[in-house]
Design a protein around this motif. Structure first.
Motif, PDB file in Angstrom:
ATOM      1  N   ASP A 238     105.708 130.795  -6.527  1.00 39.08           N
ATOM      2  CA  ASP A 238     105.116 131.869  -7.331  1.00 39.08           C
ATOM      3  C   ASP A 238     105.353 133.259  -6.741  1.00 39.08           C
ATOM      4  O   ASP A 238     104.945 134.251  -7.337  1.00 39.08           O
ATOM      5  CB  ASP A 238     103.611 131.644  -7.488  1.00 39.08           C
ATOM      6  N   GLY A 239     105.963 133.320  -5.547  1.00 41.43           N
ATOM      7  CA  GLY A 239     106.249 134.600  -4.913  1.00 41.43           C
ATOM      8  C   GLY A 239     105.081 135.188  -4.144  1.00 41.43           C
ATOM      9  O   GLY A 239     105.105 136.360  -3.774  1.00 41.43           O
ATOM     10  N   HIS A 240     104.043 134.389  -3.873  1.00 44.78           N
ATOM     11  CA  HIS A 240     102.852 134.877  -3.179  1.00 44.78           C
ATOM     12  C   HIS A 240     102.898 134.643  -1.674  1.00 44.78           C
ATOM     13  O   HIS A 240     101.996 135.079  -0.955  1.00 44.78           O
ATOM     14  CB  HIS A 240     101.586 134.216  -3.737  1.00 44.78           C
ATOM     15  N   GLN A 241     103.902 133.942  -1.214  1.00 42.94           N
ATOM     16  CA  GLN A 241     104.003 133.611   0.209  1.00 42.94           C
ATOM     17  C   GLN A 241     105.487 133.511   0.567  1.00 42.94           C
ATOM     18  O   GLN A 241     106.296 133.120  -0.272  1.00 42.94           O
ATOM     19  CB  GLN A 241     103.307 132.269   0.462  1.00 42.94           C
ATOM     20  N   PRO A 242     105.852 133.834   1.797  1.00 44.57           N
ATOM     21  CA  PRO A 242     107.262 133.728   2.181  1.00 44.57           C
ATOM     22  C   PRO A 242     107.747 132.276   2.128  1.00 44.57           C
ATOM     23  O   PRO A 242     107.001 131.340   2.420  1.00 44.57           O
ATOM     24  CB  PRO A 242     107.302 134.237   3.624  1.00 44.57           C
ATOM     25  N   VAL A 243     108.995 132.113   1.763  1.00 46.49           N
ATOM     26  CA  VAL A 243     109.606 130.784   1.725  1.00 46.49           C
ATOM     27  C   VAL A 243     109.586 130.153   3.113  1.00 46.49           C
ATOM     28  O   VAL A 243     109.420 128.940   3.240  1.00 46.49           O
ATOM     29  CB  VAL A 243     111.043 130.872   1.171  1.00 46.49           C
ATOM     30  N   SER A 244     109.698 130.967   4.145  1.00 51.71           N
ATOM     31  CA  SER A 244     109.695 130.430   5.518  1.00 51.71           C
ATOM     32  C   SER A 244     108.383 129.718   5.832  1.00 51.71           C
ATOM     33  O   SER A 244     108.375 128.685   6.517  1.00 51.71           O
ATOM     34  CB  SER A 244     109.953 131.540   6.538  1.00 51.71           C
ATOM     35  N   ALA A 245     107.265 130.216   5.322  1.00 47.76           N
ATOM     36  CA  ALA A 245     105.971 129.554   5.546  1.00 47.76           C
ATOM     37  C   ALA A 245     105.922 128.219   4.812  1.00 47.76           C
ATOM     38  O   ALA A 245     105.423 127.226   5.345  1.00 47.76           O
ATOM     39  CB  ALA A 245     104.832 130.458   5.090  1.00 47.76           C
ATOM     40  N   ALA A 246     106.459 128.178   3.598  1.00 51.65           N
ATOM     41  CA  ALA A 246     106.503 126.929   2.840  1.00 51.65           C
ATOM     42  C   ALA A 246     107.419 125.924   3.532  1.00 51.65           C
ATOM     43  O   ALA A 246     107.097 124.741   3.620  1.00 51.65           O
ATOM     44  CB  ALA A 246     106.989 127.199   1.423  1.00 51.65           C
TER      45      ALA A 246
ATOM     46  N   PRO B 265     103.417 109.592  -4.219  1.00 49.33           N
ATOM     47  CA  PRO B 265     102.443 108.586  -4.680  1.00 49.33           C
ATOM     48  C   PRO B 265     100.995 109.050  -4.488  1.00 49.33           C
ATOM     49  O   PRO B 265     100.632 109.557  -3.430  1.00 49.33           O
ATOM     50  CB  PRO B 265     102.744 107.371  -3.800  1.00 49.33           C
ATOM     51  N   GLU B 266     100.194 108.864  -5.524  1.00 51.59           N
ATOM     52  CA  GLU B 266      98.796 109.316  -5.506  1.00 51.59           C
ATOM     53  C   GLU B 266      98.033 108.803  -4.290  1.00 51.59           C
ATOM     54  O   GLU B 266      97.275 109.539  -3.669  1.00 51.59           O
ATOM     55  CB  GLU B 266      98.071 108.884  -6.778  1.00 51.59           C
ATOM     56  N   GLU B 267      98.236 107.531  -3.952  1.00 52.56           N
ATOM     57  CA  GLU B 267      97.485 106.938  -2.843  1.00 52.56           C
ATOM     58  C   GLU B 267      97.876 107.513  -1.485  1.00 52.56           C
ATOM     59  O   GLU B 267      97.185 107.296  -0.497  1.00 52.56           O
ATOM     60  CB  GLU B 267      97.624 105.408  -2.840  1.00 52.56           C
ATOM     61  N   GLN B 268      98.964 108.284  -1.441  1.00 56.02           N
ATOM     62  CA  GLN B 268      99.410 108.885  -0.181  1.00 56.02           C
ATOM     63  C   GLN B 268      99.199 110.394  -0.141  1.00 56.02           C
ATOM     64  O   GLN B 268      99.601 111.049   0.811  1.00 56.02           O
ATOM     65  CB  GLN B 268     100.879 108.549   0.063  1.00 56.02           C
ATOM     66  N   LYS B 269      98.582 110.938  -1.167  1.00 54.94           N
ATOM     67  CA  LYS B 269      98.317 112.383  -1.200  1.00 54.94           C
ATOM     68  C   LYS B 269      97.089 112.669  -0.339  1.00 54.94           C
ATOM     69  O   LYS B 269      95.958 112.530  -0.778  1.00 54.94           O
ATOM     70  CB  LYS B 269      98.119 112.868  -2.633  1.00 54.94           C
ATOM     71  N   ASP B 270      97.355 113.083   0.887  1.00 53.92           N
ATOM     72  CA  ASP B 270      96.294 113.332   1.859  1.00 53.92           C
ATOM     73  C   ASP B 270      96.256 114.810   2.223  1.00 53.92           C
ATOM     74  O   ASP B 270      96.870 115.650   1.553  1.00 53.92           O
ATOM     75  CB  ASP B 270      96.495 112.453   3.093  1.00 53.92           C
ATOM     76  N   LEU B 271      95.553 115.126   3.290  1.00 57.88           N
ATOM     77  CA  LEU B 271      95.437 116.517   3.729  1.00 57.88           C
ATOM     78  C   LEU B 271      96.795 117.101   4.106  1.00 57.88           C
ATOM     79  O   LEU B 271      97.094 118.255   3.779  1.00 57.88           O
ATOM     80  CB  LEU B 271      94.459 116.622   4.903  1.00 57.88           C
ATOM     81  N   ALA B 272      97.640 116.325   4.750  1.00 59.92           N
ATOM     82  CA  ALA B 272      98.981 116.808   5.120  1.00 59.92           C
ATOM     83  C   ALA B 272      99.784 117.149   3.867  1.00 59.92           C
ATOM     84  O   ALA B 272     100.505 118.155   3.834  1.00 59.92           O
ATOM     85  CB  ALA B 272      99.708 115.764   5.959  1.00 59.92           C
ATOM     86  N   HIS B 273      99.642 116.330   2.847  1.00 58.92           N
ATOM     87  CA  HIS B 273     100.333 116.582   1.574  1.00 58.92           C
ATOM     88  C   HIS B 273      99.835 117.896   0.967  1.00 58.92           C
ATOM     89  O   HIS B 273     100.627 118.745   0.562  1.00 58.92           O
ATOM     90  CB  HIS B 273     100.084 115.417   0.613  1.00 58.92           C
ATOM     91  N   GLN B 274      98.531 118.065   0.901  1.00 62.13           N
ATOM     92  CA  GLN B 274      97.957 119.286   0.325  1.00 62.13           C
ATOM     93  C   GLN B 274      98.330 120.512   1.155  1.00 62.13           C
ATOM     94  O   GLN B 274      98.585 121.582   0.604  1.00 62.13           O
ATOM     95  CB  GLN B 274      96.433 119.168   0.204  1.00 62.13           C
ATOM     96  N   THR B 275      98.381 120.340   2.469  1.00 59.73           N
ATOM     97  CA  THR B 275      98.738 121.440   3.365  1.00 59.73           C
ATOM     98  C   THR B 275     100.181 121.883   3.145  1.00 59.73           C
ATOM     99  O   THR B 275     100.520 123.031   3.389  1.00 59.73           O
ATOM    100  CB  THR B 275      98.526 121.014   4.836  1.00 59.73           C
ATOM    101  N   ALA B 276     101.023 120.992   2.658  1.00 63.12           N
ATOM    102  CA  ALA B 276     102.403 121.345   2.331  1.00 63.12           C
ATOM    103  C   ALA B 276     102.522 121.865   0.902  1.00 63.12           C
ATOM    104  O   ALA B 276     103.265 122.819   0.644  1.00 63.12           O
ATOM    105  CB  ALA B 276     103.307 120.140   2.516  1.00 63.12           C
ATOM    106  N   LEU B 277     101.817 121.233  -0.026  1.00 64.03           N
ATOM    107  CA  LEU B 277     101.956 121.592  -1.435  1.00 64.03           C
ATOM    108  C   LEU B 277     101.525 123.026  -1.723  1.00 64.03           C
ATOM    109  O   LEU B 277     102.240 123.757  -2.418  1.00 64.03           O
ATOM    110  CB  LEU B 277     101.157 120.616  -2.309  1.00 64.03           C
ATOM    111  N   GLN B 278     100.386 123.452  -1.188  1.00 64.78           N
ATOM    112  CA  GLN B 278      99.881 124.790  -1.516  1.00 64.78           C
ATOM    113  C   GLN B 278     100.850 125.895  -1.093  1.00 64.78           C
ATOM    114  O   GLN B 278     101.171 126.764  -1.900  1.00 64.78           O
ATOM    115  CB  GLN B 278      98.494 125.010  -0.915  1.00 64.78           C
ATOM    116  N   PRO B 279     101.359 125.889   0.155  1.00 64.92           N
ATOM    117  CA  PRO B 279     102.316 126.944   0.517  1.00 64.92           C
ATOM    118  C   PRO B 279     103.607 126.887  -0.299  1.00 64.92           C
ATOM    119  O   PRO B 279     104.195 127.928  -0.599  1.00 64.92           O
ATOM    120  CB  PRO B 279     102.609 126.672   2.000  1.00 64.92           C
ATOM    121  N   CYS B 280     104.040 125.681  -0.680  1.00 66.86           N
ATOM    122  CA  CYS B 280     105.253 125.574  -1.503  1.00 66.86           C
ATOM    123  C   CYS B 280     105.018 126.164  -2.888  1.00 66.86           C
ATOM    124  O   CYS B 280     105.878 126.876  -3.419  1.00 66.86           O
ATOM    125  CB  CYS B 280     105.705 124.117  -1.597  1.00 66.86           C
ATOM    126  N   CYS B 281     103.852 125.886  -3.474  1.00 66.39           N
ATOM    127  CA  CYS B 281     103.506 126.485  -4.763  1.00 66.39           C
ATOM    128  C   CYS B 281     103.401 128.001  -4.645  1.00 66.39           C
ATOM    129  O   CYS B 281     103.896 128.733  -5.515  1.00 66.39           O
ATOM    130  CB  CYS B 281     102.188 125.907  -5.280  1.00 66.39           C
TER     131      CYS B 281
END
Length: 75
Positions: free
Chosen positions: A35-43, A15-31
């Protein structure tokens, strides 16, 4: 979540209203893992920390006990 694509999909549908810093901190490593730019373990670690922060991380043992109790009630 079975893989990075599942995690990205889950986080993108958060939900948009719950997309906070913790959400972004998880989303970027998962992306990045997708894309193969970071280990899956970090995501994986980033996703777990975000899920814990959002209080959506489920204890597998508790879930199994709950399922077993429901099966007994339905028997």
């Amino acid at each position: 979540m079975a893989n990075a694509a599942d995690a990205v999909d889950f986080l993108n549908n958060w939900p948009e209203e719950q997309k906070d810093l913790a959400h972004q901190t998880a989303l970027q490593p998962c992306c990045d893992a997708y894309d193969g730019h970071q280990p899956v373990s970090a995501a994986h670690q980033a996703f777990l920390e975000s899920a814990t922060s959002a209080a959506i991380l489920e204890d597998p043992m508790s879930a199994r006990q709950w399922i077993a109790a429901c099966k007994k009630l339905l028997a």
